[in-house]
Write an enzyme that holds these catalytic residues in place. Structure first.
Site, PDB file in Angstrom:
ATOM      1  N   LYS A 177       0.850  -1.193   0.000  1.00  0.00           N
ATOM      2  CA  LYS A 177       0.000   0.000   0.000  1.00  0.00           C
ATOM      3  C   LYS A 177       0.886   1.243   0.000  1.00  0.00           C
ATOM      4  O   LYS A 177       1.561   1.527   0.987  1.00  0.00           O
ATOM      5  CB  LYS A 177      -0.909   0.051   1.229  1.00  0.00           C
ATOM      6  CG  LYS A 177      -1.960   1.176   1.127  1.00  0.00           C
ATOM      7  CD  LYS A 177      -2.602   1.496   2.457  1.00  0.00           C
ATOM      8  CE  LYS A 177      -1.887   2.621   3.166  1.00  0.00           C
ATOM      9  NZ  LYS A 177      -1.987   3.939   2.459  1.00  0.00           N
ATOM     10  N   GLU A 252      10.175   2.227  10.137  1.00  0.00           N
ATOM     11  CA  GLU A 252      11.148   3.301   9.902  1.00  0.00           C
ATOM     12  C   GLU A 252      10.384   4.598  10.072  1.00  0.00           C
ATOM     13  O   GLU A 252       9.564   4.948   9.225  1.00  0.00           O
ATOM     14  CB  GLU A 252      11.752   3.164   8.500  1.00  0.00           C
ATOM     15  CG  GLU A 252      13.099   3.867   8.369  1.00  0.00           C
ATOM     16  CD  GLU A 252      12.987   5.302   7.917  1.00  0.00           C
ATOM     17  OE1 GLU A 252      12.894   6.185   8.805  1.00  0.00           O
ATOM     18  OE2 GLU A 252      12.979   5.536   6.707  1.00  0.00           O
ATOM     19  N   CYS A 286      13.151  11.912   6.394  1.00  0.00           N
ATOM     20  CA  CYS A 286      13.175  11.461   7.791  1.00  0.00           C
ATOM     21  C   CYS A 286      14.533  11.693   8.429  1.00  0.00           C
ATOM     22  O   CYS A 286      14.635  11.947   9.635  1.00  0.00           O
ATOM     23  CB  CYS A 286      12.779   9.997   7.875  1.00  0.00           C
ATOM     24  SG  CYS A 286      13.803   8.900   6.874  1.00  0.00           S
ATOM     25  N   GLU A 387       9.708  16.764  15.011  1.00  0.00           N
ATOM     26  CA  GLU A 387       9.991  16.643  13.585  1.00  0.00           C
ATOM     27  C   GLU A 387       9.013  17.513  12.799  1.00  0.00           C
ATOM     28  O   GLU A 387       7.795  17.366  12.931  1.00  0.00           O
ATOM     29  CB  GLU A 387       9.866  15.194  13.136  1.00  0.00           C
ATOM     30  CG  GLU A 387      10.232  15.001  11.672  1.00  0.00           C
ATOM     31  CD  GLU A 387      10.152  13.554  11.220  1.00  0.00           C
ATOM     32  OE1 GLU A 387      11.057  13.116  10.485  1.00  0.00           O
ATOM     33  OE2 GLU A 387       9.175  12.867  11.597  1.00  0.00           O
TER      34      GLU A 387
END
Length: 493
Positions: A177, A252, A286, A387
């Site tokens: 997906k 992750e 990331c 973040e």
């Protein structure tokens, strides 16, 4: 007119079960570029059932390793032949510069070829049993079975391949997906998997939302492993959902990664990588070096050069020559990033450069944000701790190794870190103290197929790439053979 995309389930291209579609937007101008079917739970179940049948009943689990390698090499060659098509779709869908998209494709081809090379290499171990010299003992690695994969929107091709290639090389079947808003390149990848000759049911593509398709992948008892790349909150949700089935999970997740610039570093190299590590892919990375730590002896000089070079970055349509920064992925994400910039100012940080939405000329309809550089920050500020996933960087001053290490580790995340110094011994001392899974010395950002990718702390669980990535898609089986069979006599007789 924008095309209607299709899903790929059990060797057939299809719409969703309920016929629903989602408009896919070009972030450069806000225009529709495609319509993606919105898969349902039933669509995901159908894909999972096909993958299970292909693995268990159709004999995929017995596919010779040489055949796995051959199929992957064919897939890699087809990707290479379609670099232009894949890269253009990636840039239209994500907004990133075309040169970045092309690099992502070539890099992904290398990943596929790397795992094609590993597919038929020796695995397992033999071991001695101290208690009985007549036991011949060994381990073998076997495929898990059906592997579910849920990926992020910032590197749609790369992140897909990091999962697909090792899973297939290990002999699994897959249900993939992509991110709901960036499905275009995934559709092309599955067209190429089909052309490469993977049998029906082995590779399945289901488009749709996380609450429907993603949750079904995570909770379905026929899925033996779930691999996820994305944000922390979504990763925690996947982990909770998968816990019910006690299935293998690799995550992750995010980062708030530091680059440490010592005074004895090559100055131009340090400034160059500060730009690259932070503003590549609009900062939607990331592992972006969103915290730059600069030793006080070079702080003022560094800031002058860093601001000047940031101001010179060419921002625009990723399809235009020379553009190195495109728009953010969506209007919603743009507002989130702008909100963080406003928050930083209100918290008392100094906005040393940028931080505005760009609306001049051709940029007016897109989601463009000027890079933002904050200084005079405190460790408790949200722009330092959280973040942001956009072109927003904080620069912190430090004095000496000890303070640099303390500041670098002052985060809940632990994905990546960089150290820049002319003293390699010092750099390695610092690296050994950093709580991060990926580190670089006098460079920042390169990804190698041979090296594991993943983080400490809240940056995730497990590793992708390298032999570690292949191992994550297999089970270890212990085999013990008695070469001198005889009764135990345990119960007499």
């Amino acid at each position: 007119m924008a095309d209607k995309l299709k899903m790929y389930i059990d060797g057939e291209w299809c719409a969703s079960g309920d016929g629903a579609y989602k408009e896919i937007i070009n972030p450069c101008d806000g225009c529709a570029i495609a319509y993606a079917p919105q898969g349902t739970r039933d669509d995901a179940r159908r894909a999972i059932a096909a993958a299970k049948r292909a693995f268990c009943a159709d004999g995929w689990d017995e596919t010779p390793k040489g055949k796995l390698s051959e199929l992957l090499l064919s897939f890699a060659s087809l990707m290479e032949e379609n670099v232009g098509r894949l890269a253009r779709a990636e840039t239209l869908n994500t907004g990133k510069a075309l040169i970045e998209s092309e690099y992502d494709v070539y890099d992904s081809v290398g990943v596929v070829r790397y795992y094609a090379g590993l597919a038929n290499k020796p695995t397992g171990q033999t071991y001695g049993v101290a208690a009985d010299p007549n036991i011949m003992a060994m381990t073998v690695r076997e495929p898990i079975g059906v592997c579910g994969m849920i990926s992020a929107w910032n590197f749609p091709i790369s992140l897909a391949i990091w999962k697909i290639a090792p899973a297939l090389a290990a002999g699994n079947t897959i249900v993939f997906k992509p991110a709901q808003i960036t499905p275009m390149s995934a559709v092309i990848l599955f067209e190429l998997l089909e052309q490469a000759g993977f049998p029906k049911g082995v590779a399945n593509l289901v488009l749709g939302s996380g609450p429907a398709v993603g949750d079904e992948i995570a909770t379905n008892p026929d899925v033996g492993k779930v691999a996820f790349t994305g944000g922390l909150a979504a990763g925690q949700s996947v982990m909770r959902a998968a816990a019910g089935g006690v299935k293998s999970v690799s995550l992750e997740l995010g980062g708030k990664s530091p680059s440490i610039m010592f005074a004895d570093a090559d100055f131009d190299t340090a400034v160059d990588y500060a730009l690259f590590g932070m503003f590549y892919n609009q900062g939607e990375v990331c592992s972006a070096s969103s915290r730059i730590l600069v030793e006080d002896a070079i702080y003022d000089r560094f800031m002058e050069a860093f601001v000047a070079k940031t101001a010179a970055i060419k921002i625009g349509n990723g399809l235009e020559d020379g553009v190195r920064m495109g728009p953010l992925i969506s209007a919603e994400h743009m507002e989130t990033v702008l909100g963080y910039i406003d928050m930083g100012v209100k918290e008392g940080a100094k906005l040393a450069f940028g931080g505005k939405r760009l609306t001049d000329g051709a940029l007016a309809k897109g989601f463009f944000v000027q890079p933002a550089i904050f200084t005079d920050v405190r460790e408790d500020m949200r722009i330092v701790k959280e973040e942001i996933f956009g072109p927003v960087v904080v620069v912190q001053r430090f004095h000496g190794e000890e303070e640099a290490i303390r500041l670098a580790n002052a985060t809940d995340y632990g994905l990546a870190a960089g150290v820049f110094s002319g003293d390699v011994s010092k750099a390695l001392r610092v690296v050994r103290k950093l709580r991060a899974g990926i580190t670089w010395v006098n460079t920042y950002g390169p990804v190698y197929p041979e090296a594991p990718w993943g983080g400490y702390k809240m940056s995730g669980v497990g590793r992708e790439l390298g032999t570690y990535g292949l191992d994550d898609y297999s089970e270890v089986k212990q085999i013990n053979i008695n070469t001198r069979p005889a009764p135990t006599g345990w119960f007499g007789g």
